[in-house]
Design an enzyme around this catalytic site. Structure first.
Site, PDB file in Angstrom:
ATOM      1  N   ASN A   1       6.777   1.299  -4.802  1.00  0.00           N
ATOM      2  CA  ASN A   1       7.336   0.712  -6.006  1.00  0.00           C
ATOM      3  C   ASN A   1       6.634   1.167  -7.279  1.00  0.00           C
ATOM      4  OD1 ASN A   1       9.584  -0.875  -6.490  1.00  0.00           O
ATOM      5  ND2 ASN A   1       8.358  -2.674  -6.974  1.00  0.00           N
TER       6      ASN A   1
ATOM      7  N   LYS B   1       3.292   6.603   4.443  1.00  0.00           N
ATOM      8  CA  LYS B   1       2.723   5.257   4.534  1.00  0.00           C
ATOM      9  C   LYS B   1       2.284   4.895   5.953  1.00  0.00           C
ATOM     10  CE  LYS B   1       5.640   3.561   0.744  1.00  0.00           C
ATOM     11  NZ  LYS B   1       6.617   2.539   0.321  1.00  0.00           N
TER      12      LYS B   1
ATOM     13  N   ARG C   1      13.817  -4.275  -4.349  1.00  0.00           N
ATOM     14  CA  ARG C   1      12.472  -4.181  -4.907  1.00  0.00           C
ATOM     15  C   ARG C   1      12.555  -4.199  -6.426  1.00  0.00           C
ATOM     16  NH1 ARG C   1       8.657  -1.868  -1.745  1.00  0.00           N
ATOM     17  NH2 ARG C   1       7.239  -2.766  -3.319  1.00  0.00           N
TER      18      ARG C   1
ATOM     19  N   PRO D   1       0.833  -1.195   0.000  1.00  0.00           N
ATOM     20  CA  PRO D   1       0.000   0.000   0.000  1.00  0.00           C
ATOM     21  C   PRO D   1       0.873   1.252   0.000  1.00  0.00           C
ATOM     22  CG  PRO D   1      -0.786  -1.594   1.599  1.00  0.00           C
ATOM     23  CD  PRO D   1       0.533  -2.090   1.114  1.00  0.00           C
ATOM     24  N   GLU D   2       0.583   2.187  -0.898  1.00  0.00           N
ATOM     25  CA  GLU D   2       1.375   3.406  -0.990  1.00  0.00           C
ATOM     26  C   GLU D   2       0.602   4.570  -0.380  1.00  0.00           C
ATOM     27  OE1 GLU D   2       3.728   3.818  -4.541  1.00  0.00           O
ATOM     28  OE2 GLU D   2       3.579   1.687  -4.992  1.00  0.00           O
TER      29      GLU D   2
END
Length: 327
Positions: free
Chosen positions: A224, A52, A317, A2-3
């Site tokens: 990401n 976040k 990532r 979740p961003e």
């Protein structure tokens, strides 16, 4: 993961449905039993999202800090009202009046769902079509399903937290210390001051810009997906050291982040493509593959130049980028 847009949507949902109410707190899973006991029976007084992380304040300046991390999500049930700042004129979550779209459009993962916000998952709660309605009314409170770290329950609304990276009770001073370590968030900090902080931080670092954008001490909320898309939109090689990125480019990345974050909060989705006609916009809302320039498009032709999009690992990532447009 979740961003930032998801966390702001969660905070706004808490502001409407939980703040101002007495909360029963429990830890069905048992891993947060002591923390839940400290919150149980208190009034929720305020909520903040920074990047976040979400911070929910209770009476006596007791705070709950939650970082969803890779897999965390909040599942909501019961009477749920939509925050007007992220609803369209007729008031249902996930709607937008942009580009002729005037009805609710959910993607396959329910990314802009009213009932589950965070890591995509199929919601267990049946929602009515009304903005405010009782879901799961056959049994109240709703049964606990799966590993629920924390349940917050008002008289009509239930919020279940699953799989967070961090869930802890803090004092006001401890919350201030956590926030002080975070980079600017366009929805929290003054936008112009945030831009200056971001530019100064990036321009003094030899670290690749692709890593800096994921550093929450440099800028809050970017994950990401947004990293890949922001770098593509800036036509910037992810490996460029921050100090070598032209100042105006750094500024434009910040301003682009301001725009994309606001779109994400409004729609519930990480919409990163511009200038779509109404039909293309509807498809993008409904299908993740239609809303990004490079993210998750390994080996596919770049939407602009036709070069194959590549995938590499950066900062542990996955990084997607176009060697044609970004070098």
């Amino acid at each position: 993961m979740p961003e930032g847009h998801s966390v702001h949507r969660i905070a706004r949902q808490f502001a409407v449905n939980v703040v101002g109410r007495r909360v029963a707190a429990s830890s069905p899973q048992g891993r947060f039993a002591e923390g839940a006991a400290l919150l149980d029976g208190r009034f929720a007084t305020r909520v903040r999202a920074v990047g976040k992380q979400m911070f929910l304040e209770f009476d006596d300046a007791v705070w709950l800090r939650v970082h969803l991390g890779m897999y965390g999500a909040w599942d909501f049930a019961g009477q749920i009202s939509v925050d007007a700042t992220i609803a369209s004129a007729n008031g249902r979550m996930g709607q937008t009046n942009q580009r002729g779209t005037d009805e609710q459009i959910l993607d396959a993962a329910g990314e802009n769902s009213l009932t589950s916000i965070g890591a995509p998952r199929r919601s267990r709660v049946r929602m009515s079509e009304q903005t405010t309605g009782l879901a799961g009314e056959d049994e109240w409170p709703p049964p606990v399903v799966g590993q629920v770290r924390l349940r917050l329950l008002t008289d009509v609304t239930c919020a279940d937290l699953r799989g967070p990276t961090a869930c802890e009770v803090l004092s006001a001073d401890e919350v201030a210390q956590v926030i002080a370590k975070l980079g600017p968030d366009p929805l929290v900090d003054d936008v112009h001051e945030g831009e200056e902080r971001f530019v100064a931080a990036v321009r003094r670092k030899p670290t690749p810009i692709g890593l800096l954008l994921m550093d929450q001490s440099i800028v809050s909320g970017i994950g990401n997906v947004y990293r890949a898309e922001l770098l593509f939109r800036a036509r910037l090689d992810p490996h460029t050291p921050g100090r070598d990125v032209p100042e105006e480019t750094v500024r434009e990345i910040w301003r682009d982040w301001v725009r994309l974050l606001r779109v994400g909060v409004e729609t519930g989705q990480m919409m990163t493509m511009d200038d779509l006609d109404p039909e293309a916009y509807r498809l993008a809302l409904a299908n993740r593959d239609d809303r990004h320039w490079v993210y998750h498009r390994t080996g596919l032709p770049c939407r602009r130049c036709g070069t194959s999009v590549v995938l590499e690992e950066m900062g542990a990532r996955k990084l997607y980028w176009c060697p044609g447009c970004q070098t």
